[in-house]
Scaffold this active site. Sequence first.
Site, PDB file in Angstrom:
ATOM      1  N   ARG A 141     -10.415 -11.194   1.722  1.00  0.00           N
ATOM      2  CA  ARG A 141     -11.437 -12.427   1.208  1.00  0.00           C
ATOM      3  C   ARG A 141     -10.662 -13.519   1.385  1.00  0.00           C
ATOM      4  NH1 ARG A 141     -11.680  -8.831  -4.231  1.00  0.00           N
ATOM      5  NH2 ARG A 141     -11.630  -7.258  -2.702  1.00  0.00           N
ATOM      6  N   LYS A 201       0.702  -1.194   0.031  1.00  0.00           N
ATOM      7  CA  LYS A 201      -0.027   0.088  -0.069  1.00  0.00           C
ATOM      8  C   LYS A 201       1.055   1.207  -0.176  1.00  0.00           C
ATOM      9  CE  LYS A 201      -3.916  -1.691   2.579  1.00  0.00           C
ATOM     10  NZ  LYS A 201      -5.001  -1.467   1.586  1.00  0.00           N
TER      11      LYS A 201
END
Length: 457
Positions: free
Chosen positions: A308, A234
């Site tokens: 996920r 990130k």
Amino acid sequence: MNHGDSLFFRQYARKEQNQQGFTNLLLVGLGDAKRVTHETIRRASATAFKNLKANSVKSVTIAVETLPLTAKNKEENLRAVFEGFYLSEYTFEIYKSVPNKSNAKETPKMKVSILTSLAGNTTSAKSAEKEARIVAEAVNFARTIGDTPGNEMNPPILGETTKKAATGTGLKVTIWDGARIKKEKMGNLHGVSLGGGEDPRLIIMEYKGGAKSKKPICFVGKGLTFDSGGISLKPGAGMEEMKYDMMGGAAVIATMLAIAKLKLKVNVIGIVPSSENMPGPFANKPGDITTARNGKTTEVNNTDAEGRLILSDALVYASEQKPEFIVDAATLTGAMVMALGDVHTGFFSRDTKLTQKITKAAAASGETLWEMPMHEEHLKDMKGTYADLQNVSQRRGAGSAQGAIYLGEFVEKDIPWAHFDIAGTAYNNGHRLPYTPAKGASGVIVRTFVELAKQHK
Ligand code: BES
Ligand code: ZN
Ligand code: ZN
């Protein structure tokens, strides 16, 4: 409170002062009595609390009799008074070397009591106070583990903290370590954990308050204790907020604690997959393929879509418990923040009955939800080239629905399931709500999840 009410309240207060020796009186206006909701009361109560705290008040007696209570809204409104209070009590200053004036360790909690001189509502006010206190303390517990930095709240510590908090509540807590997770064929969770220094955990909490024959309900929460993005790193700005990537997990742990303490007559299982997402030498690399517990394979094309992955194995495990329904909570996508901002939590479900239950639970909790669309078309975006699935799509748009539909591939088809994406509402939204810290974890969705369990017959 309308004009008539406050006049009544003043006269009455003068009388009380003589009889019970109150020295100060705080009048709280609620606006048009016909339009007062439990959320109005919760917010007003929080504002009142802040006022009292600013004035260093040590104890307060609440005259609940003056509330606009109808038989229909009585319980919810009474609870809201105390929830507003107890949720506002939260502070997180344990890391300050010089204690603040408001440091929880330094300042004893304000003593709250209910004015009992008037007959009628005292019993229900007492039970409302107890329920509100249990729920608010659970929310505040979720906030504390969220605000605790990643170095002090990693997966093993999260597991231990859960065990400690569950002591004496009747909750059974089982914790799987990395070796067990691997042995149990949770390849997606295991894969995410490989990049970090800390061993992952699967936290399983069981509560049996219902008949043995009754199926459980399942809560699953993303417990990613720090999300650096992994190899798909990130950007640096704001990365510190990714310590909040376990707020879904924190919400599930808090929900389980509240359910057990409220002694609800339901069977409930809470499951929290917990890992770090770091770019260490053994981390998942874009293109790596991992296999979930149900045998489905995934191309990990972006290591930052790790939520996920860790949830997928937990959802397979939840499905194996043959529950009545499964709900999960996760700070899953930045797209959710773009779509709904920090007021609404978006939720996804294919089951209309479960959607109705959720809407009802949220109406009772006062939390703001918004139903999001999820279509089989979105599943096409998540098909892999080399594996069954991929964890990201090359197609732009509907990123939250893509994440949701990916999760759906790990839930047994006949089990009603809903996914809550709390990315926008899990932290830093206190400017919206007077009972939430301006900066820091909100503890969102605990109240709605507790309601879901409460309303489950
Ligand atoms: N934890 C993030 C989602 C997130 C973003 C939570 C902002 C709170 C605030 C999640 O793991 C993530 O990085 N998701 C990616 C998915 C993408 C690569 C498909 C995202 O949203 O950018
Ligand atoms: Zn991520
Ligand atoms: Zn994440």
